[in-house]
Design an enzyme around this catalytic site. Sequence first.
Site, PDB file in Angstrom:
ATOM      1  N   ASP A 174       0.882  -1.164   0.000  1.00 63.27           N
ATOM      2  CA  ASP A 174       0.000   0.000   0.000  1.00 63.27           C
ATOM      3  C   ASP A 174       0.921   1.216   0.000  1.00 63.27           C
ATOM      4  OD1 ASP A 174      -1.686   2.111   0.508  1.00 63.27           O
ATOM      5  OD2 ASP A 174      -2.468   1.338   2.414  1.00 63.27           O
ATOM      6  N   LYS A 221       2.824  11.327  -3.136  1.00 70.54           N
ATOM      7  CA  LYS A 221       1.820  10.685  -3.993  1.00 70.54           C
ATOM      8  C   LYS A 221       0.959  11.716  -4.724  1.00 70.54           C
ATOM      9  CE  LYS A 221      -1.679   7.017  -3.478  1.00 70.54           C
ATOM     10  NZ  LYS A 221      -2.186   6.055  -2.465  1.00 70.54           N
ATOM     11  N   GLU A 234      -7.215   0.432  -4.546  1.00 72.70           N
ATOM     12  CA  GLU A 234      -7.240   0.291  -3.087  1.00 72.70           C
ATOM     13  C   GLU A 234      -8.562  -0.277  -2.553  1.00 72.70           C
ATOM     14  OE1 GLU A 234      -6.000   4.251  -2.040  1.00 72.70           O
ATOM     15  OE2 GLU A 234      -3.979   3.878  -2.789  1.00 72.70           O
TER      16      GLU A 234
END
Length: 641
Positions: A20, A82, A182
């Site tokens: 993740d 990100k 996700e």
Amino acid sequence: MTGLLEIFDPKAPPRAIGIDLGTTNSLVAYVKNERPTAVLDCNGHALLPSVVHYGDRGEVVVGENAALRAAESPRETIVSVKRFMGRGADDPETERLGPYAFAKPSSSEPNVVRFLVRDRAITPVEVSAEILRTLKHLAEDELRSVGGAVITVPAYFDDAQRQATKDAGRLAGLEVLRLLNEPTAAALAYGLDKKQNGKFAVYDLGGGTFDITILVLDNGVFQVCSTGGDSALGGDDMDRAIAHELFELSGRNWKVASPRDVRIALDLARAVKHGLTSGDEVEVENPFSTEPKSLVITRARFDALIEPLLARTGAACRRALKDAGLKATELDGVILVGGATRVLAVRAYVAKLFGKEPLADIDPDEVVALGAAVQADLLAGEGTANDVLLLDVIPLSLGIEVGCGLVDRILPRNTTTPAVARATYTTQQDNQTGFEIHVVQGERELAADCRSLAHFTLRGIPPMPAGMARLEVTFRVDADGLLSVHAHEQTTGHEQSVSVKPSYGLDDDTIEQMLLDAIDHGEEDIMARRLAEARTLAQRIIGSTKKSLEVDSDLLEPGEKERILTALSALEKITSEAKGDDARRVQLHIEDLDAATKDFAGRRMNRAIARAIAGQKLEAVEHTVEHAKGLEAAHAPRRST
Ligand code: ADP
Ligand code: MG
């Protein structure tokens, strides 16, 4: 403590891992004795803060130790990288996103943002690769040998952002098996795929992003039915709200505070927020006062501060449900993901919004990585890779530009991926030897109003009459959501492909804005489409009329040519000047020209038939006949499927 040493096995087979790669925190997991398990660092922590610090002696520090330096050297410490993935250098968001200095864009990748850190220009991909490399090393410490990796991305990541994530994985020396959305990973962690059927919502409130996803499980197959969210909403906003309050309580103006003070207030705010998940109030030292003076934030005050943030998540949830055509009551479950869903007010809000208690037994910080590990294990295993088919959707329609700037949609929005679609086109002009292919994304009718993804030209087509070439265009979106476009001219076999790697990132705000624009401009767009169609038709008729006046001039009767030329120039004039709702006027002039050429066309037709009978080559006749007919409605490049 067992006191037993693990025996080092040099032949230990490589193990697949799930990662993740979060905005705030990242972690790695793998399947251990059939259970997905997070890898812990030497301090027993699974979460690695997604922070990278570049030191003055060239050292690179990742994680907690990097986070500790953020206040001292904000420009050398990259947080929330990100958010920069796949973003353009001239993107206004870029400047807004942090206290960083940016390097001038490089000539080789003019659209990639680069941080200027101690005279080095560093790309977001390189920063992310540092995080991934750290996770890889953590996993190697535990597993000895790491195989392929599944890396998760927000469902909303576009091609550029996904590609950037893959690049970062490769740069870190990982074999990226695939990217996984996700929310889908979270559903896998809960083993929802075992239920065979159901409808679920995944509510993911992380540090900086909010994602809501509606998943439909149909006979063991997941389908992402709709997605929504806000790329600028998360636990960080709660921190900001509390920090604001802390500044206010200590009588200071937040707008003129130094970056260092802001960072200190934000760190303190985060601690307050975490404290309020268990306590009813949190007391902290006033960081800006020399004499000891404490500040108190109560849970009630905190709940009031974050109320507007929750309301924003609620609006996005309702929209996502609407997009999926579902009511909250039709859902079989709601999954909580993301550290910020630990906040009690968030849980209560979600329960009320969906009318049911959300699933929260699996640590919301870890659930995505655990699901990625399950998927990695499946992909690495033999013959089981198809156990779970994960389907995602295309957030905006993909298509190409056709005659007069119109868009022909090849893959409509919300098509599930992987997906393939084809359309066939033909040439608009005689002797056209190339096709300009312009790939666009968006819901508007005109290409100019959509987002341009790629331009390429297919050359080397031999001169042929208009309408003879057969161009097949194939759009393929792979499991990672990356688009490749293939163009194939069927009469000659010429072909060309591009993989689309757009220069800008598209965030969900932009997507939403594009959707809203399409609705706002609906009528205008229909008008524009009608006009563009009328214009394309007019241009073809003008071209073929001129040609026939040349070729068959001997068939004209006295005065006829003048009449045709008058109608022709009137049509040319209106075609070039037309705007707004003039489509009808163009149409009327086409009809005028039709009327003026009607008899002439009849004579040409007779001649063509006579020639055919006289034994001419059939194709030549067909061609003549087509021109003689003055072209029936056809716009080009013409779709012929
Ligand atoms: P991301 O997906 O953006 O990397 P995470 O899922 O790791 O983010 O969530 C990080 C957010 O969760 C941060 O804002 C953090 O402060 C918040 N968070 C973590 N633990 C708690 C807690 N116990 N109470 C409130 N918020 C928390
Ligand atoms: Mg997350």
